[in-house]
Motif scaffolding. Structure first.
Motif, short mmCIF file in Angstrom:
data_model
loop_
_atom_site.label_atom_id
_atom_site.label_comp_id
_atom_site.label_asym_id
_atom_site.label_seq_id
_atom_site.Cartn_x
_atom_site.Cartn_y
_atom_site.Cartn_z
N VAL A 18 14.89 -0.25 -4.77
CA VAL A 18 15.22 -0.22 -3.39
C VAL A 18 15.90 0.78 -2.92
N LEU A 50 14.80 0.43 4.90
CA LEU A 50 14.63 0.05 3.61
C LEU A 50 13.45 0.63 2.95
N TRP A 52 11.21 0.03 -0.88
CA TRP A 52 10.97 -0.36 -2.19
C TRP A 52 9.86 -0.01 -2.89
N VAL A 138 15.66 -7.21 -1.60
CA VAL A 138 14.23 -7.47 -1.35
C VAL A 138 13.85 -8.21 -2.38
#
Length: 179
Positions: A18, A50, A52, A138
């Motif tokens: 992430v 964010l 990921w 996450v």
């Protein structure tokens, strides 16, 4: 002194990556991620951007949580909890966690945080309390819908998803009030 590790008693799962354009792991949060709602000058209560990648095979949805284990409570402080993010989504824009959740995917659900508002609330450590950690995580889940009601708590989300987590990715921002 024992440091509160929010994952210490959870099953170990694989990690993945992430990143954020707003938060650097181990570094102080920007004013945008601090809480104007709680009186931090310049605080905007804007959820961080964010992104990921590398989630485990079988991931069917994600949840995102932001937790302060250093809050002066016996249970820390949940700043944000979002569930049911579809598996094909691998990023959230900055500010996605506003009152409307305008930057969140349609299926996603924002739960009320510990301030009892269904949105992101920024960091606001009390003056003289030292450095606080904001654990941004996450969680890759093996179900599309985790089944937590929209008025459920972040703790209920954590309890419900404990047996559904395939992997987790975290980064930690910090904040300290001077005073």
């Amino acid at each position: 002194m024992v440091v509160n590790d929010p994952f210490a008693r959870l099953p170990e799962v694989p990690g993945f990556d992430v990143t954020s354009t707003d938060v650097r792991d181990g570094e102080p949060l920007a004013p945008a991620q601090l809480s104007g709602m709680f009186g931090v000058p310049g605080g905007l209560d804007a959820s961080p951007q964010l992104s990921w990648s590398g989630a485990p095979e079988g991931t069917r949805s994600y949840a995102v949580t932001v937790y302060d284990p250093d809050a002066p409570t016996m249970s820390g402080f949940w700043h944000w909890a979002v569930a049911n993010i579809p598996a094909e989504v691998t990023s959230l824009p900055g500010g996605a966690g506003d009152e409307e959740g305008a930057g969140l995917p349609e299926a996603a659900v924002q739960l009320p945080n510990d301030a009892r508002v269904a949105r992101f609330v920024g960091g606001a450590p009390p003056a003289g309390h030292g450095v606080h950690r904001y654990v941004i995580t996450v969680h890759a889940l093996d179900v599309e819908d985790i089944g937590v009601p929209v008025d459920g708590t972040p703790a209920l989300l954590g309890f419900t998803m404990a047996s559904h987590v395939l992997g987790r990715a975290s980064l930690v921002g910090t904040a300290e009030a001077v005073g």
